[in-house]
Design a protein around this motif. Structure first.
Motif, PDB file in Angstrom:
ATOM      1  N   ASP A 104     116.585  -4.245  64.155  1.00  8.78           N
ATOM      2  CA  ASP A 104     115.482  -4.746  63.339  1.00  8.78           C
ATOM      3  C   ASP A 104     114.719  -5.858  64.054  1.00  8.78           C
ATOM      4  OD1 ASP A 104     115.579  -3.391  60.510  1.00  8.78           O
ATOM      5  OD2 ASP A 104     117.626  -3.635  61.178  1.00  8.78           O
ATOM      6  N   SER A 142     116.432  -8.765  58.160  1.00 14.56           N
ATOM      7  CA  SER A 142     116.100  -7.426  57.692  1.00 14.56           C
ATOM      8  C   SER A 142     117.116  -6.460  58.265  1.00 14.56           C
ATOM      9  CB  SER A 142     114.696  -7.060  58.183  1.00 14.56           C
ATOM     10  OG  SER A 142     114.353  -5.778  57.754  1.00 14.56           O
ATOM     11  N   ALA A 144     116.750  -2.785  57.402  1.00 11.50           N
ATOM     12  CA  ALA A 144     116.376  -1.431  56.992  1.00 11.50           C
ATOM     13  C   ALA A 144     116.428  -0.440  58.147  1.00 11.50           C
ATOM     14  CB  ALA A 144     114.981  -1.444  56.368  1.00 11.50           C
ATOM     15  N   ASN A 145     115.985  -0.839  59.315  1.00 14.70           N
ATOM     16  CA  ASN A 145     115.976   0.115  60.426  1.00 14.70           C
ATOM     17  C   ASN A 145     117.388   0.392  60.922  1.00 14.70           C
ATOM     18  OD1 ASN A 145     114.267   1.776  62.072  1.00 14.70           O
ATOM     19  ND2 ASN A 145     114.826   0.464  63.801  1.00 14.70           N
ATOM     20  N   ALA A 147     120.025   0.364  59.009  1.00 17.32           N
ATOM     21  CA  ALA A 147     120.578   1.261  57.991  1.00 17.32           C
ATOM     22  C   ALA A 147     120.038   2.675  58.152  1.00 17.32           C
ATOM     23  CB  ALA A 147     120.267   0.732  56.600  1.00 17.32           C
ATOM     24  N   LYS A 148     118.759   2.773  58.477  1.00 15.95           N
ATOM     25  CA  LYS A 148     118.166   4.111  58.652  1.00 15.95           C
ATOM     26  C   LYS A 148     118.847   4.861  59.800  1.00 15.95           C
ATOM     27  CE  LYS A 148     114.740   6.351  61.188  1.00 15.95           C
ATOM     28  NZ  LYS A 148     114.564   6.253  62.640  1.00 15.95           N
ATOM     29  N   ASN A 151     122.465   5.743  58.813  1.00 14.87           N
ATOM     30  CA  ASN A 151     122.454   6.805  57.819  1.00 14.87           C
ATOM     31  C   ASN A 151     122.223   8.151  58.495  1.00 14.87           C
ATOM     32  OD1 ASN A 151     122.531   7.592  55.054  1.00 14.87           O
ATOM     33  ND2 ASN A 151     120.313   7.887  55.163  1.00 14.87           N
ATOM     34  N   ASN A 195     125.328  -5.135  50.773  1.00 16.42           N
ATOM     35  CA  ASN A 195     124.925  -4.334  49.616  1.00 16.42           C
ATOM     36  C   ASN A 195     123.696  -3.485  49.935  1.00 16.42           C
ATOM     37  OD1 ASN A 195     125.203  -3.549  46.840  1.00 16.42           O
ATOM     38  ND2 ASN A 195     123.403  -4.805  46.409  1.00 16.42           N
ATOM     39  N   SER A 196     122.734  -4.075  50.648  1.00 13.41           N
ATOM     40  CA  SER A 196     121.561  -3.295  51.034  1.00 13.41           C
ATOM     41  C   SER A 196     121.961  -2.123  51.920  1.00 13.41           C
ATOM     42  CB  SER A 196     120.570  -4.167  51.811  1.00 13.41           C
ATOM     43  OG  SER A 196     120.009  -5.116  50.969  1.00 13.41           O
ATOM     44  N   LEU A 199     123.665   0.607  49.842  1.00 13.11           N
ATOM     45  CA  LEU A 199     122.741   1.347  48.976  1.00 13.11           C
ATOM     46  C   LEU A 199     121.852   2.265  49.814  1.00 13.11           C
ATOM     47  CD1 LEU A 199     121.713  -1.432  46.443  1.00 13.11           C
ATOM     48  CD2 LEU A 199     123.018   0.625  45.925  1.00 13.11           C
ATOM     49  N   LEU A 200     121.361   1.737  50.921  1.00 13.01           N
ATOM     50  CA  LEU A 200     120.497   2.553  51.771  1.00 13.01           C
ATOM     51  C   LEU A 200     121.268   3.756  52.319  1.00 13.01           C
ATOM     52  CD1 LEU A 200     118.638  -0.375  53.550  1.00 13.01           C
ATOM     53  CD2 LEU A 200     117.571   1.321  52.065  1.00 13.01           C
TER      54      LEU A 200
ATOM     55  N   TRP B 613     109.195   5.387  57.957  1.00  9.65           N
ATOM     56  CA  TRP B 613     109.400   5.802  59.343  1.00  9.65           C
ATOM     57  C   TRP B 613     108.719   7.155  59.568  1.00  9.65           C
ATOM     58  CZ3 TRP B 613     113.132   3.422  56.465  1.00  9.65           C
ATOM     59  CH2 TRP B 613     113.787   2.314  57.026  1.00  9.65           C
ATOM     60  N   ALA B 632     117.831  -2.536  47.104  1.00  9.52           N
ATOM     61  CA  ALA B 632     117.737  -1.420  48.043  1.00  9.52           C
ATOM     62  C   ALA B 632     117.856  -0.092  47.320  1.00  9.52           C
ATOM     63  CB  ALA B 632     118.816  -1.549  49.107  1.00  9.52           C
ATOM     64  N   SER B 633     117.002   0.841  47.683  1.00 10.26           N
ATOM     65  CA  SER B 633     117.107   2.216  47.210  1.00 10.26           C
ATOM     66  C   SER B 633     117.978   2.993  48.191  1.00 10.26           C
ATOM     67  CB  SER B 633     115.720   2.854  47.173  1.00 10.26           C
ATOM     68  OG  SER B 633     115.260   3.079  48.497  1.00 10.26           O
ATOM     69  N   MET B 635     118.170   5.800  51.181  1.00  9.46           N
ATOM     70  CA  MET B 635     117.257   6.246  52.214  1.00  9.46           C
ATOM     71  C   MET B 635     116.810   7.656  51.829  1.00  9.46           C
ATOM     72  SD  MET B 635     115.995   5.010  55.023  1.00  9.46           S
ATOM     73  CE  MET B 635     117.154   3.697  55.447  1.00  9.46           C
TER      74      MET B 635
END
Lengths: 647, 647
Positions: A104, A142, A144-145, A147-148, A151, A195-196, A199-200, B613, B632-633, B635
């Motif tokens: 990130d 952050s 998110a990336n 986690a992406k 995932n 937690n983020s 969830l992601l 993305w 967080a949702s 992915m």
């Protein structure tokens, strides 16, 4: 070698201890030293690039490699998978993913390098059939990336586990976690960060957390949230000089099925043998692992823990009432001695000492099973020197066979009449002074006790006594990642099998609550009292509850509600599993778990508002439940479509 | 009779107007008066109890009825379903459920009476095959028990609609909606109330909202949230003296497919014919409905609305590129005149006036289809008096047939070379000065324009021009209950058919955005520029966006993101559908909608953080997206499992 076993412990839950190692290109030697030094596994760097002269280059980045070099792809550091045997790789090595990885970063080149490196290293670890990889701590605010990418990797990972390293940090101002600008503004709360991620990645079962225990710890409420998370691993630095709080924390984590990894250099100059009083020294030929004292200390902490209470070791079968089941439940001596105390008090209240020899009390056991309540009642009569006549009503003909032999064996024929009959169809020849039953479920009224006792009430004298005389159900919100994952398969698209899977989320389960974070005190839900004015009441109930989660907890994620009961058998004699008042050493009931279809995220200072209904139809009884604050959930189990008890 | 049709309006969306009636036990007369008076339907009380002498008793409650009375069950007021014909019931009567019903009362008796009455009245309305029932406004601050009962009813309802009456109220302090004690503390925001209902009932498609428009209106942002809700019905009191804001509101609602009900007594003493200038008077025999002036006024408001813009009336088929489709798209004259302007500017920049007659510019149209860009380019050449040589590259052999006849018909043989070839396989005989393409999707880069143009770039001179020269995608968060319901079937357990249903939630849809509340301004997502230094860039993209929803909106529910694009064709000539800069009267593109699997509830003052993305694999290109704040949702569309474009 495991840390040892606790008395009564489950072998499958032995705790292991690993060690984080520095980079070393002689993997066989690294492994041999540490396993012989007493550790169960090593956490080792797997992968790195080579500079052009094939030397290790810690500054290797995919983007820096010249495209012309044929050896350009990041090469596994181990050179070959043959340096260890397959079983050595899979049993003793956890891969450590490069710590420079920062998915990130604001720097796009670093972000892209990180993505390539992460995928390559995990692919290599997979090829080696490692059980797990330790992933670097997310950097910055952050994730998110990161986690992406994880995932994406998790969708095709085989069976390897990924452990995400998270520091158990005190947030910058632990008491001010409820301030509104806290949210969305950087994860200074490490639980938020995890937690983020979770969830992601949709609670992926192969992703767990590896907690770094540092020197300063957050508040107890804040730490308690971690108890609801999947198998984590504690990275303990600074042993063997743990503070009292760190010791308590470590043992609390042991209770939640974690593994330990010791990391870093020894910081204490401990003379050989200093802490060995009660631990064997496994070092061979006089060589001693430099971190052995730390390992010994952890083993010592583990072994000195209190033995598991008896009920933790028992796990009755709940699915049917076969002989084995009766056998198991009848062993719950605490429960029956409470019943005996209650019957004794009722007998004394019913018949004065003067009338003890002349008046016979009529007692009916409804649902007598193989006779434990009959025995408890007779013992109460003996103890109080009251005369007692018992009707033992039981509908299961197999249990009645045993009941007959018991009565004959004990010579109770004069005092006990066995009625082989469904209590709903029985025409009692006389009315009872005392009605004794054990129809309670984990949630009190969830096994039709109210309906059965309403039916049996016609045998009871106007002023008669019901034992139990009342019972109340309780709930509390919990983080229960493990439980949630157990009922979750529909949540992951590829695993969806059928419509039935979805219904799991509207079904309450009776379960051991091991890996659970209890986020607020319990609150009472429904109360039933017997006998009752049947013309005025129904057994439908509705309760709205508001939970205020302690503000030093930080944010939390509610997967569902743990349910309990407490019953008043008679006057001050009670029986129950509600945690603050639970009857000790009783094992007949585990808590019940009401899941939420979508976990609810609660920010500090926000109340959690919950509604429970007990609904009665002509053929069944069921619960419905929902959350309305912080925001409304779906209504669960509408019309009892997923979960009910048939009348 | 409908309110009339707007020019270009969709007949299926004619707006109807009903009238709320007082209690009347002569239903045939009540219906006849109001239908003849010009209304389309009546909202009428269906049901009430009788006192012992069979007179109507407005104070009837189920619990007050003596159990001995055989007529105790609440009797339908109409006495029999035979007083009207089945088609009269179903076409002209909406049932009005007793307004005393209060399912969340603290008074348990009232709560139970309410539940019985609600179920009985709806069962009766169902028996009458009514199309809809109007449900009373929830009273007080809690609605969980009301929602629970409705949800139970909705599971077995047949096809009847339930309209929940909600006042469009100004919250007590509209500007202070972000104060923390607002939440959970009473729904003074009526949208909150509706939102809880809708979530608890899982967005049930038969539950909609009936908005009461009162004299004081909340803020514009707050009202705008309602535009994303399912078909509602406006209850307008006080016509025909609406304020300017009420007028604007009413017409805005017309644009969102609502129905109108007029309610209450006439409060204006309007002389007969006063507002009839442009409306027929349908009253028969001189009788005039007392609310006729109000009806006329609403019809007037509807009819005087601006006609629908052209693009609202066009709905091209998006599923394949058959002749009909080419035909439709080629009609988008605005689009091609923008292309013509861009080519003209490029030609002038490329060749000075002095060289106009000597230098021939080479232009390639990649994806020429049936020739519209060829025509536009030639017209630009004529307009600028430049010499042009065109290669028209098209891979669809059917389109090439038409292209050949077009060239012959127009006499372009000298200037246009048709290349029947996939542009990826073509070896161009020379390099182009200008590369023209129309490969953009609703989200700009979602139809492989970047990949195709990267491939075509090898035909372009170093200093050549690409038209478009760049394009950017945009998103904004929306409440879109209708869209959400369209993709939602998996959400309702009984409707789950297959794994495939679930994937709908990870698929972006190209749609008309009619019933949508746009909650924040759009923000740019990904930008692509052509030509590009291909050695340095990839077409993967990552963008993190933060939306601040205006604080006077109150809370909101995000169902997903509306996506748009804006393209720079050349210099100041642009083309796009991003709302604030959209090219007028262009109909080739509808917005795209990226759904969220679970709607996200956003409280006032909380930022909405979103990540998008664009991912490229060896065989496909796809998007992934998620939300990380307020929480967080999951992915979405990991590894393009649900939605992708094949390379």
């Amino acid at each position: 070698m495991p840390l040892g076993e606790r008395y009564g412990g489950d072998k499958s839950e032995s705790r292991y201890c690993g060690v984080e190692t520095d980079f070393d290109d002689d993997m066989p030697n690294l492994l041999s030293l540490n396993i012989h030094g007493g550790f169960d596994f090593v956490i080792a760097t797997l992968h790195a690039g080579f500079s052009s002269d094939a030397q290790m280059d810690p500054n290797y980045r995919p983007s820096l490699v010249d495209d012309d070099t044929s050896r350009s792809h990041a090469l596994p550091f181990a050179g070959s998978d043959l340096v260890l045997s397959p079983s050595q790789w899979s049993s003793h090595v956890v891969g450590k993913i490069s710590s420079w990885i920062d998915l990130d970063s604001e720097d796009e080149t670093l972000r892209k390098d990180s993505e390539i490196a992460l995928k390559q290293e995990i692919a290599w670890a997979s090829h080696l059939s490692l059980q797990a990889c330790l992933l670097p701590t997310p950097k910055g605010t952050s994730c998110a990336n990161y986690a992406k990418c994880l995932n994406q990797i998790l969708q095709n990972l085989g069976s390897m586990q990924l452990w995400l390293r998270i520091p158990l940090e005190k947030s910058e101002d632990d008491t001010d976690a409820s301030s509104p600008d806290f949210m969305g503004e950087g994860h200074n709360d490490s639980w938020e960060l995890w937690n983020s991620f979770r969830l992601l990645c949709e609670h992926h079962s192969q992703l767990s957390v590896a907690l770094d225990i540092l020197s300063s710890l957050p508040s107890a409420s804040s730490v308690a949230r971690w108890f609801g998370e999947p198998s984590f691993l504690t990275n303990a630095r600074g042993y063997p000089c743990l503070s009292k709080r760190q010791q308590r924390l470590t043992t609390a984590f042991f209770d939640h099925s974690i593994q330990i990894v010791i990391s870093g250099q020894p910081v204490h100059n401990i003379p050989l043998g200093a802490s060995e009083s009660n631990v064997d020294n496994n070092a061979e030929g006089g060589w001693r692992h430099p971190l052995k004292s730390y390992l010994d200390y952890v083993a010592f902490l583990y072994q000195k823990m209190d033995p598991l209470p008896e009920q933790e070791r028992f796990e009755p079968l709940m699915d049917n009432l076969e002989a084995q089941t009766y056998e198991t439940f009848e062993k719950d001596t605490v429960k029956y001695s409470q019943y005996q105390r209650a019957v004794a008090k009722a007998l004394v209240d019913r018949v004065s000492d003067e009338n003890a020899s002349s008046v016979t009390t009529v007692l009916m056991v409804v649902g007598a099973g193989r006779g434990p309540l009959v025995r408890a009642s007779l013992q109460a009569a003996e103890e109080t020197e009251r005369k007692l006549k018992i009707y033992a009503v039981e509908k299961n003909p197999n249990a009645v066979v045993t009941l007959h032999s018991l009565v004959k064996l004990e010579g109770w024929e004069e005092r006990v009449t066995i009625v082989s009959c469904d209590m709903r169809n029985w025409n009692a020849p006389e009315k009872a002074d005392i009605l004794v039953s054990e129809l309670l479920g984990s949630f009190g009224d969830n096994e039709l006790s109210p309906e059965c006792l309403d039916g049996a009430q016609r045998f009871l004298k106007e002023d008669g006594i019901s034992i139990p005389s009342s019972y109340t159900s309780f709930i509390q919100p919990v983080t229960a990642c493990k439980l949630y994952n157990d009922v979750k398969p529909w949540f992951l698209f590829p695993h969806i099998k059928s419509h039935k899977d979805l219904l799991h989320f509207e079904t309450a389960y009776v379960v051991k609550l091991h890996r659970v974070a209890r986020l607020a005190h319990t609150q009472p839900v429904f109360t039933f009292t017997h006998p009752e004015d049947l013309s005025k009441t129904s057994n439908q109930r509705y309760k709205k509850l508001r939970f205020d989660i302690p503000s030093d907890t930080g944010s939390s994620l509610i997967h569902g509600f743990a349910g309990y009961f407490d019953a008043t058998l008679y006057k001050d004699v009670h029986l129950g599993i509600e945690p603050s008042t639970a009857t000790p050493n009783m094992f007949s009931w585990f808590p019940i778990f009401f899941p939420l279809r979508t976990p609810v995220y609660v920010q500090p200072g926000t109340p959690l508002e919950v509604h429970f209904w007990r609904c009665c139809g002509s053929t069944k009884v069921w619960y419905e439940w929902c959350v309305t604050s912080p925001s409304a959930s779906a209504m669960h189990n509408t019309n009892g479509r997923s979960y009910w008890v048939g009348l």
